[in-house]
Design an enzyme around this catalytic site. Structure first.
Site, PDB file in Angstrom:
ATOM      1  N   GLN A  28       3.013   9.914   1.508  1.00 26.65           N
ATOM      2  CA  GLN A  28       4.313   9.235   1.641  1.00 26.65           C
ATOM      3  C   GLN A  28       5.262   9.596   0.500  1.00 26.65           C
ATOM      4  O   GLN A  28       6.464   9.356   0.596  1.00 26.65           O
ATOM      5  CB  GLN A  28       4.134   7.716   1.719  1.00 26.65           C
ATOM      6  N   CYS A  39       5.712  -0.170   7.553  1.00 24.08           N
ATOM      7  CA  CYS A  39       5.416   1.111   6.911  1.00 24.08           C
ATOM      8  C   CYS A  39       6.621   1.514   6.084  1.00 24.08           C
ATOM      9  O   CYS A  39       7.751   1.497   6.591  1.00 24.08           O
ATOM     10  CB  CYS A  39       5.115   2.173   7.974  1.00 24.08           C
ATOM     11  N   LEU A  40       6.365   1.876   4.827  1.00 22.39           N
ATOM     12  CA  LEU A  40       7.480   2.241   3.948  1.00 22.39           C
ATOM     13  C   LEU A  40       8.145   3.535   4.417  1.00 22.39           C
ATOM     14  O   LEU A  40       9.279   3.818   4.023  1.00 22.39           O
ATOM     15  CB  LEU A  40       6.979   2.374   2.500  1.00 22.39           C
ATOM     16  N   HIS A  86      -4.615   1.359   7.669  1.00 19.24           N
ATOM     17  CA  HIS A  86      -3.255   1.915   7.782  1.00 19.24           C
ATOM     18  C   HIS A  86      -3.105   3.109   6.826  1.00 19.24           C
ATOM     19  O   HIS A  86      -2.573   4.152   7.201  1.00 19.24           O
ATOM     20  CB  HIS A  86      -2.258   0.795   7.442  1.00 19.24           C
ATOM     21  N   GLU A  87      -3.603   2.958   5.589  1.00 19.93           N
ATOM     22  CA  GLU A  87      -3.436   4.030   4.586  1.00 19.93           C
ATOM     23  C   GLU A  87      -4.358   5.217   4.889  1.00 19.93           C
ATOM     24  O   GLU A  87      -3.945   6.368   4.719  1.00 19.93           O
ATOM     25  CB  GLU A  87      -3.708   3.497   3.163  1.00 19.93           C
ATOM     26  N   GLY A 111       0.842  -1.199   0.000  1.00 25.54           N
ATOM     27  CA  GLY A 111       0.000   0.000   0.000  1.00 25.54           C
ATOM     28  C   GLY A 111       0.867   1.235   0.000  1.00 25.54           C
ATOM     29  O   GLY A 111       2.079   1.168   0.267  1.00 25.54           O
ATOM     30  N   HIS A 116      -2.741   7.314   7.336  1.00 22.74           N
ATOM     31  CA  HIS A 116      -1.727   8.207   6.740  1.00 22.74           C
ATOM     32  C   HIS A 116      -2.374   9.506   6.262  1.00 22.74           C
ATOM     33  O   HIS A 116      -1.788  10.580   6.394  1.00 22.74           O
ATOM     34  CB  HIS A 116      -1.061   7.540   5.527  1.00 22.74           C
TER      35      HIS A 116
HETATM   36  O1  K1U Z   1       1.651   2.441   3.876  1.00 19.01           O
HETATM   37  C1  K1U Z   1       2.722   1.869   3.871  1.00 19.01           C
HETATM   38  O2  K1U Z   1       3.657   2.323   4.485  1.00 19.01           O
HETATM   39  C2  K1U Z   1       2.866   0.578   3.132  1.00 19.01           C
HETATM   40  C3  K1U Z   1       2.780  -0.639   4.017  1.00 19.01           C
HETATM   41  C4  K1U Z   1       1.333  -1.102   4.070  1.00 19.01           C
HETATM   42  C5  K1U Z   1       0.974  -2.091   5.124  1.00 19.01           C
HETATM   43  C6  K1U Z   1       1.647  -3.283   5.282  1.00 19.01           C
HETATM   44  C7  K1U Z   1       1.270  -4.194   6.230  1.00 19.01           C
HETATM   45  C8  K1U Z   1       0.213  -3.930   7.041  1.00 19.01           C
HETATM   46  C9  K1U Z   1      -0.435  -2.738   6.898  1.00 19.01           C
HETATM   47  C10 K1U Z   1      -0.069  -1.826   5.941  1.00 19.01           C
HETATM   48  C11 K1U Z   1       3.670  -1.714   3.418  1.00 19.01           C
HETATM   49  O3  K1U Z   1       3.463  -2.152   2.348  1.00 19.01           O
HETATM   50  S1  K1U Z   1       5.012  -2.250   4.376  1.00 19.01           S
HETATM   51  C12 K1U Z   1       5.773  -3.521   3.375  1.00 19.01           C
HETATM   52  C13 K1U Z   1       5.015  -4.796   3.361  1.00 19.01           C
HETATM   53  O4  K1U Z   1       4.156  -5.014   4.174  1.00 19.01           O
HETATM   54  C14 K1U Z   1       5.296  -5.805   2.335  1.00 19.01           C
HETATM   55  C15 K1U Z   1       6.357  -5.700   1.482  1.00 19.01           C
HETATM   56  C16 K1U Z   1       6.586  -6.677   0.522  1.00 19.01           C
HETATM   57  C17 K1U Z   1       5.776  -7.749   0.425  1.00 19.01           C
HETATM   58  C18 K1U Z   1       4.730  -7.896   1.279  1.00 19.01           C
HETATM   59  C19 K1U Z   1       4.473  -6.919   2.225  1.00 19.01           C
HETATM   60 ZN    ZN Z   2       2.653   3.344   6.229  1.00 20.20          ZN
END
Ligand code: K1U
Ligand code: ZN
Length: 191
Positions: A70, A113-114, A155-156, A65, A159
């Site tokens: 972001q 979270c990225l 989560h988004e 996401g 944000h």
């Molecule tokens: O919003 C963001 O920072 C993105 C975040 C979203 C998220 C992940 C997990 C639970 C809730 C929200 C991410 O994508 S973190 C990276 C991640 O979860 C992932 C990366 C590669 C493959 C699978 C998952």
């Molecule tokens: Zn995030």
């Protein structure tokens, strides 16, 4: 002659081909992560380009996401793709998403979270949510989400309201993570 043809091709292609671009993901403690994003009033070419760039940035990260803030854009735009590696891509766009209903039942998922790289922790949230949003055609739609989609949407949407998943953790954990990223930012600035 070959040179001239290349130039003609380039001139012809330029107006129609706005190439997707990777955008920089902003990282804690960037203050913009605490902004409340503005609703999208009209789905313009700029909004469509933002969405394309967000998908490219999200897939490259990689993440499941991304919220527009972001990449430094305080607009209420979210991209999500929770398809597994062995499944076809399933890019989903949510413009001005709003939680209409949330279940009393709760679920605990590990979140990342990225904007807070390499930090993961469990967060408890409503297990099911109904979310109202606009698609890229400006149509109002609703989705009933559970599992990872429900977690990711919440989560988004957080944000978009300047809320980070670390806000749900104990003060001790939140302070520890915040300090670590503050230190890293200071070190990077001194280099
Ligand atoms: O919003 C963001 O920072 C993105 C975040 C979203 C998220 C992940 C997990 C639970 C809730 C929200 C991410 O994508 S973190 C990276 C991640 O979860 C992932 C990366 C590669 C493959 C699978 C998952
Ligand atoms: Zn995030």
């Amino acid at each position: 002659m070959r040179q001239a043809k290349r130039c003609i091709d380039r001139i012809c292609a330029t107006p129609y081909m706005a190439a997707m671009a990777l955008r920089e993901i902003i990282i804690l403690p960037d203050k913009r992560l605490r902004l409340v994003s503005e609703p999208v009033r009209k789905i313009t070419a700029d909004v469509r380009k933002l969405v394309e760039d967000m998908f490219e940035t999200m897939y490259d990260a990689p993440g499941v996401g991304l919220a527009a803030i972001q990449v430094g854009m305080p607009k209420r735009v979210v991209t999500i793709d929770i398809a597994k590696k062995d499944e076809p891509k399933n890019p989903q766009v949510f413009i001005n998403p709003e939680i209409v209903t949330a279940s009393d039942e709760k679920a605990i998922h590990e979140e990342g979270c990225l904007s807070i790289p390499e930090f993961y922790d469990d967060v408890e949230r409503p297990a099911q949510v109904k979310v109202k949003y606009l698609d890229l055609e400006g149509q109002t739609l609703e989705v009933d989400a559970d599992g990872l989609l429900a977690t990711c949407l919440q989560h988004e949407i957080d944000h978009l309201n300047g809320v980070l998943f670390i806000d749900y953790l104990s003060k001790l954990k939140r302070d520890r993570v915040t300090k670590k990223f503050l230190k890293a930012a200071k070190r990077a600035a001194a280099e």
